[in-house]
Write an enzyme that holds these catalytic residues in place. Sequence first.
Site, mmCIF file in Angstrom:
data_model
loop_
_atom_site.group_PDB
_atom_site.id
_atom_site.type_symbol
_atom_site.label_atom_id
_atom_site.label_comp_id
_atom_site.label_asym_id
_atom_site.label_seq_id
_atom_site.Cartn_x
_atom_site.Cartn_y
_atom_site.Cartn_z
ATOM 1 N N HIS A 81 0.835 -1.208 0.000
ATOM 2 C CA HIS A 81 0.000 0.000 0.000
ATOM 3 C C HIS A 81 0.865 1.252 0.000
ATOM 4 O O HIS A 81 1.619 1.500 0.934
ATOM 5 C CB HIS A 81 -0.908 0.009 1.231
ATOM 6 C CG HIS A 81 -1.999 1.035 1.161
ATOM 7 N ND1 HIS A 81 -3.221 0.769 0.583
ATOM 8 C CD2 HIS A 81 -2.048 2.318 1.555
ATOM 9 C CE1 HIS A 81 -3.980 1.853 0.654
ATOM 10 N NE2 HIS A 81 -3.286 2.801 1.246
ATOM 11 N N ASP A 107 0.261 5.510 -1.072
ATOM 12 C CA ASP A 107 -0.741 6.511 -1.447
ATOM 13 C C ASP A 107 -0.187 7.622 -2.326
ATOM 14 O O ASP A 107 -0.757 8.718 -2.372
ATOM 15 C CB ASP A 107 -1.354 7.126 -0.188
ATOM 16 C CG ASP A 107 -2.473 6.273 0.388
ATOM 17 O OD1 ASP A 107 -3.449 6.024 -0.332
ATOM 18 O OD2 ASP A 107 -2.366 5.843 1.552
ATOM 19 N N GLU A 125 -8.995 1.544 -2.452
ATOM 20 C CA GLU A 125 -9.086 1.585 -0.983
ATOM 21 C C GLU A 125 -10.466 2.068 -0.558
ATOM 22 O O GLU A 125 -10.688 3.242 -0.333
ATOM 23 C CB GLU A 125 -7.984 2.472 -0.397
ATOM 24 C CG GLU A 125 -7.898 2.364 1.111
ATOM 25 C CD GLU A 125 -6.737 3.147 1.686
ATOM 26 O OE1 GLU A 125 -6.380 2.885 2.855
ATOM 27 O OE2 GLU A 125 -6.196 4.023 1.001
ATOM 28 N N HIS A 144 -12.974 2.033 3.952
ATOM 29 C CA HIS A 144 -11.903 2.878 4.476
ATOM 30 C C HIS A 144 -12.296 3.208 5.913
ATOM 31 O O HIS A 144 -12.664 2.306 6.668
ATOM 32 C CB HIS A 144 -11.681 4.112 3.587
ATOM 33 C CG HIS A 144 -10.433 4.869 3.941
ATOM 34 N ND1 HIS A 144 -10.452 6.148 4.437
ATOM 35 C CD2 HIS A 144 -9.130 4.491 3.929
ATOM 36 C CE1 HIS A 144 -9.204 6.542 4.699
ATOM 37 N NE2 HIS A 144 -8.382 5.551 4.400
ATOM 38 N N HIS A 198 -8.576 -1.859 7.380
ATOM 39 C CA HIS A 198 -9.595 -0.828 7.640
ATOM 40 C C HIS A 198 -10.944 -1.387 8.067
ATOM 41 O O HIS A 198 -11.773 -0.626 8.556
ATOM 42 C CB HIS A 198 -9.800 0.092 6.435
ATOM 43 C CG HIS A 198 -8.787 1.181 6.308
ATOM 44 N ND1 HIS A 198 -8.738 2.265 7.157
ATOM 45 C CD2 HIS A 198 -7.775 1.349 5.427
ATOM 46 C CE1 HIS A 198 -7.752 3.064 6.808
ATOM 47 N NE2 HIS A 198 -7.131 2.512 5.755
ATOM 48 N N HIS A 237 -2.298 -3.228 4.644
ATOM 49 C CA HIS A 237 -1.501 -2.392 5.556
ATOM 50 C C HIS A 237 -2.142 -2.389 6.948
ATOM 51 O O HIS A 237 -2.800 -1.458 7.343
ATOM 52 C CB HIS A 237 -1.305 -0.977 5.012
ATOM 53 C CG HIS A 237 -2.568 -0.202 4.701
ATOM 54 N ND1 HIS A 237 -3.587 -0.679 3.918
ATOM 55 C CD2 HIS A 237 -2.952 1.053 5.063
ATOM 56 C CE1 HIS A 237 -4.530 0.235 3.818
ATOM 57 N NE2 HIS A 237 -4.184 1.296 4.513
ATOM 58 N N ASP A 260 2.269 2.090 3.814
ATOM 59 C CA ASP A 260 1.354 3.231 3.819
ATOM 60 C C ASP A 260 2.090 4.546 3.594
ATOM 61 O O ASP A 260 1.686 5.588 4.104
ATOM 62 C CB ASP A 260 0.523 3.284 5.102
ATOM 63 C CG ASP A 260 -0.786 4.066 4.921
ATOM 64 O OD1 ASP A 260 -1.132 4.410 3.777
ATOM 65 O OD2 ASP A 260 -1.462 4.337 5.926
#
Length: 398
Positions: free
Chosen positions: A20, A22, A125, A152, A193, A214, A322
């Site tokens: 993961h 971003d 996500e 999420h 999540h 993650h 992350d």
Amino acid sequence: MDHLERAREILAAHPVVDGHNDLPWALREQVGYDLDVRDIAADQRGLLQTDIPRLRAGGVGGQFWSVYVRTDLTGDAAVSATLEQIDVVAELIARYPNHLRRALSAEDMEKARAEGRIASLMGAEGGHSINNSLGTLRALHALGVRYMTLTHNDNIDWADSATDVPRLGGLSAFGHEVVREMNRVGMLVDLSHVAATTMRDALATSTAPVIFSHSSARAVCDHPRNIPDDVLAALPANGGVAMATFVPKFVLPAAVAWTQAADRNMREHGLHHLDTSPQAMRIHEDFEAAHPRPEATTATVADHLDHMREVAGVDHIGIGGDYDGTAFLPRGLEDVSGYPNLIAELLRRGWSERDLAKLTWRNAVRVLRDAEAVARHEQSGRGPSHATIEELDGRALR
């Protein structure tokens, strides 16, 4: 040979597949996807946690780029934003062909490694990205998305999140159908999540291995974003992989309360608590100067991996940092160049090269290959599902 030198040698042979990152959202927020302004072929230190020189230094051989969109984007707006995220990943791959290779399968990942390029995959996500539509789910898969995180930070119509007030007690009937359709098309079910009840429901339904892209161990740091031991213990039977994250508030107990205060400070300044723009980072730095931050380290993350290996087994663990999705990171893991520091710490703890190869590369490739095999079997027996949330749950819950 010291541990760090040996770690780099191991990563040269068995590079990291990170679950993961971003970067796409950071590019959206910072520069509106203008890749001339954020040319990741150059060092972007101080602006981003990710760029190609540091990916290379970190021994990264595979990256699931998150095509995340915020949960305040709903309906068609969430779908459109997800498509824009997918588009920028495609642009990155096209812009840097000597470094990045589009990967849609485990075979593609192995080809990228043989070529010395970074296998680039995508993960959506949050189930809000499909707007309660199995057709949209299939379209995302056709565009290259290879996992979807079911939620999420907020509940969606068909699944409970770890960080929202429980509403369904896990998955709704439509949520179970989403999992089944993900199995059928070959999209990995990502349980980071989600609420623990959602984790258990998904494991009970999925015929393919799941992942946690993650998430770390709840027994080590009691945060609802982490994985309970009973779920970790269920991974061997499922074949799944739990990829430990580096986010301090999920790995260091002392960081939980501090991060809550830091997030409040961000909101008081009119910014989203997940904002990692230069302006947001300055506000974070000012807060940290007044309120010293409890510091996680590579050892903190290694504690989680030790526990996850003990409970789930070495065949069912991985890494999901992350990066560019969090403002703070452990000492030694401040950006994507830091993976050798973690591998060196695990070497000091007695991890073998064989076990480290599974952690970094083999488990992630295997779980995708296994999901592909399940998809071939499922597709031989049934066609696409056209079920709707109204049919299965009685009504849309929004």
